[in-house]
Design a protein around this motif. Structure first.
Motif, PDB file in Angstrom:
ATOM      1  N   ALA A   1      20.808   8.077  -0.636  1.00 40.51           N
ATOM      2  CA  ALA A   1      20.097   9.249  -1.156  1.00 40.51           C
ATOM      3  C   ALA A   1      18.787   8.825  -1.823  1.00 40.51           C
ATOM      4  N   PHE A   2      18.858   7.756  -2.629  1.00 41.42           N
ATOM      5  CA  PHE A   2      17.624   7.304  -3.293  1.00 41.42           C
ATOM      6  C   PHE A   2      16.648   6.689  -2.287  1.00 41.42           C
TER       7      PHE A   2
ATOM      8  N   PRO B   1      16.156   4.388  -9.632  1.00 39.94           N
ATOM      9  CA  PRO B   1      15.295   4.022 -10.770  1.00 39.94           C
ATOM     10  C   PRO B   1      15.823   4.551 -12.101  1.00 39.94           C
ATOM     11  N   LEU B   2      16.837   5.425 -12.040  1.00 39.25           N
ATOM     12  CA  LEU B   2      17.387   5.993 -13.273  1.00 39.25           C
ATOM     13  C   LEU B   2      18.647   5.266 -13.737  1.00 39.25           C
ATOM     14  N   SER B   3      19.131   4.306 -12.958  1.00 40.64           N
ATOM     15  CA  SER B   3      20.405   3.669 -13.324  1.00 40.64           C
ATOM     16  C   SER B   3      20.216   2.782 -14.555  1.00 40.64           C
ATOM     17  N   ARG B   4      21.341   2.541 -15.257  1.00 42.52           N
ATOM     18  CA  ARG B   4      21.258   1.663 -16.428  1.00 42.52           C
ATOM     19  C   ARG B   4      20.875   0.251 -15.990  1.00 42.52           C
TER      20      ARG B   4
ATOM     21  N   PRO C   1      13.654  -5.170 -12.301  1.00 43.04           N
ATOM     22  CA  PRO C   1      14.327  -4.317 -11.319  1.00 43.04           C
ATOM     23  C   PRO C   1      13.559  -4.273 -10.010  1.00 43.04           C
ATOM     24  N   VAL C   2      14.229  -4.642  -8.926  1.00 45.19           N
ATOM     25  CA  VAL C   2      13.630  -4.530  -7.588  1.00 45.19           C
ATOM     26  C   VAL C   2      14.187  -3.234  -6.998  1.00 45.19           C
ATOM     27  N   ILE C   3      13.350  -2.199  -6.963  1.00 44.46           N
ATOM     28  CA  ILE C   3      13.847  -0.874  -6.549  1.00 44.46           C
ATOM     29  C   ILE C   3      13.563  -0.716  -5.061  1.00 44.46           C
ATOM     30  N   ASP C   4      14.451  -1.285  -4.274  1.00 43.92           N
ATOM     31  CA  ASP C   4      14.291  -1.344  -2.821  1.00 43.92           C
ATOM     32  C   ASP C   4      15.675  -1.474  -2.204  1.00 43.92           C
ATOM     33  N   GLU C   5      15.762  -1.169  -0.919  1.00 38.74           N
ATOM     34  CA  GLU C   5      17.042  -1.290  -0.219  1.00 38.74           C
ATOM     35  C   GLU C   5      17.370  -2.777  -0.058  1.00 38.74           C
TER      36      GLU C   5
ATOM     37  N   TYR D   1       8.030  -1.189 -12.883  1.00 36.74           N
ATOM     38  CA  TYR D   1       8.588  -0.945 -11.546  1.00 36.74           C
ATOM     39  C   TYR D   1       9.453   0.319 -11.525  1.00 36.74           C
ATOM     40  N   VAL D   2      10.062   0.614 -12.677  1.00 36.03           N
ATOM     41  CA  VAL D   2      10.818   1.873 -12.802  1.00 36.03           C
ATOM     42  C   VAL D   2       9.836   3.042 -12.707  1.00 36.03           C
ATOM     43  N   ARG D   3       8.742   2.932 -13.447  1.00 36.53           N
ATOM     44  CA  ARG D   3       7.722   4.007 -13.425  1.00 36.53           C
ATOM     45  C   ARG D   3       7.155   4.178 -12.015  1.00 36.53           C
ATOM     46  N   ASP D   4       6.833   3.047 -11.354  1.00 37.75           N
ATOM     47  CA  ASP D   4       6.271   3.105  -9.992  1.00 37.75           C
ATOM     48  C   ASP D   4       7.204   3.862  -9.053  1.00 37.75           C
TER      49      ASP D   4
END
Ligand code: PTJ
Length: 243
Positions: free
Chosen positions: A40-41, A179-182, A190-194, A226-229
């Motif tokens: 979903a994310f 990006p909202l997870s604890r 945090p690497v916000i990627d698959e 990276y969370v903000r991005d």
């Protein structure tokens, strides 16, 4: 049989693999729910590596290069999705690969170790002890692995352990699409990627990095950026749909 012409072919094939791995016990049943949340994310992020995630992946590579005792922590979902990519990252980084599970059973540890070994990983074994301040079984880890690591890569993690590892002064690289997870909120980086895009990207970066550049990259890491991005990417995509 899923036709290759299906517009969601890759996603459907991956689901099929996750279901097979859940039936065989590699993936926890709960891991299927976690996979759906990740999907979903990824949909919201656009199913691509964003420029922010690419930057985080470069810094992750720099952290591996400058670490004294790096460890890759692997759970059922990660092993099912990208055992080969973990083997390649281990070969390039020299990191220890340790199986650490939320839904821990000896049987699952053996099955996940077998998948990783078949892919070419060397997996740490031997006795474990409660070295992380958590009542949960995720507190159990290897003395020569996670317990004494300075840098730990934790793909698809639950937030409690990421926070506990940071509280032990370890540098935590999380891979998590939410990006909202604890986890993304508390990890050092945090690497916000698959995960199947992120791990090969870290390996590619690591191959081209020199120590001096790496030392510069790991100074003053701003994880919140990276969370903000990622949130701004999602916001922009949602607004575009409305326009
Ligand atoms: O194998 P085990 O027993 O250790 O259990 C593994 C799971 C994943 C079930 C366990 O760690 C768990 O419950 O994790 P959470 O708290 O659901 O967190 C997993 C996070 O990973 C979620 O925030 C998802 O959005 C994210 N995620 C899921 N699939 C992917 C992903 N992030 C990147 N790539 C993915 N493919």
């Amino acid at each position: 049989m899923i036709p290759t012409s299906h517009p969601r072919y890759k996603s459907l094939i991956t689901r099929e693999r996750m279901a097979t791995c859940a039936r065989s016990g590699v993936v926890a049943m709960e891991g299927l729910t976690a996979h759906g949340r990740g999907e979903a994310f990824d949909y919201l992020i656009g199913e691509v590596t964003t420029p922010g995630a690419a930057e985080a992946e470069r810094i992750a590579a720099a952290l591996f290069l400058t670490a004294k005792h790096p460890v890759i922590s692997v759970n059922g979902n990660t092993a099912a999705l990208c055992a080969d990519a973990i083997a390649e990252l281990q070969a390039v980084s020299g990191a220890i690969v340790e199986v650490n599970l939320f839904h821990r059973t000896e049987e699952r540890i053996l099955k996940i170790t077998a998948i990783l070994t078949k892919a070419g990983c060397t997996v740490i074994d031997g006795p474990v002890a409660r070295c992380i301040p958590l009542e949960h079984d995720r507190g159990l880890c290897h003395i020569d692995g996670i317990a004494t690591a300075d840098v730990i890569l934790v793909p698809l993690e639950d937030g409690d352990r990421a926070a506990a590892l940071v509280s032990m002064n370890k540098t935590v690289i999380a891979i998590d699409l939410n990006p909202l997870s604890r986890t993304t909120q508390t990890a050092t980086l945090p690497v916000i990627d698959e995960v199947t895009r992120a791990i090969p990207a870290i390996t590619r970066e690591l191959k081209g990095l020199d120590r001096k550049t790496a030392e510069t990259l790991v100074r003053d890491i701003d994880g919140k950026k990276y969370v903000r991005d990622a949130i701004m990417t999602i916001k922009g995509r949602l607004i575009d749909v409305l326009d």
